[in-house]
Design a protein around this motif. Sequence first.
Motif: not given
Length: 257
Positions: A45, A47, A74, A98-100, A103-104, A153
């Motif tokens: 992805s 991300c 992901d 999750s990857c997002t 990342e955050a 998440n």
Amino acid sequence: MKVICAMLLMLGACDLARARDVPLPRPRPAAASAMPNLSENPQPSACRLRLTPEVATAPSLPPITGPGECEAPDVVRLEGVVLLDRSRVAVTPPAILSCTMAEAVAGWVREAVAPQALDLGSSLKAIDNLTSFDCRGRNGISGAKLSEHGKANALDIHSLRLANGKMMELTDPRVPKDFREGLRKSACSQFTTVLGPGSDGFHEDHIHVDLIDRHSGYRICEWAVLEPSEAPPAPTPVDSVPLPRARPAIEVRNRPR
């Protein structure tokens, strides 16, 4: 009779000879759809391409597909965040996110948490992960709406560990208020939900952050940064809480549903 049997044997031998002379058909190639190429991995992805080893130690994991509604396509295991000076902040234990979301969290640690920790006289060494992925209802209540933890998440953070050995609990009123207030402001700008002391009674000893997508970009930021004198009272034992008086039954007729 013997003549007839001899003739039958001769006919059978001839048929067998003809069968041996007939060439067998060539094997048909298997259909392409029935032969998946196991050497090809799914494309990473966007991300995943951004979350490089220069940003975080976060190996990819298989997608989460249950039980029930708990799923995430992901997924990574966030083991540590790499700061701008290439030092590493461990996530203990590693967080399944999750990857997002990973990342955050990495961006928040790199841009806000680690720089602010220097004001306490030491560099940031680790983040204590209380909960990451957990397939359950909100606040651990059975039958409640699925928690963002069930989608990988969300992250619950209990404390920060500094290189000098000190541990800073994010909800401890004895930790410098300016430091906690700075973390609150940066967290509320990075995540769509921030819950801590004063939010709902379930987050008095940790900070919950997540990236839930709400209508019109609505955010929730409920983290009361308390003074030592404002520390919440100890929870009242359940056995000592009086039950409410029974309410009288009310007859309702023709009430719309």
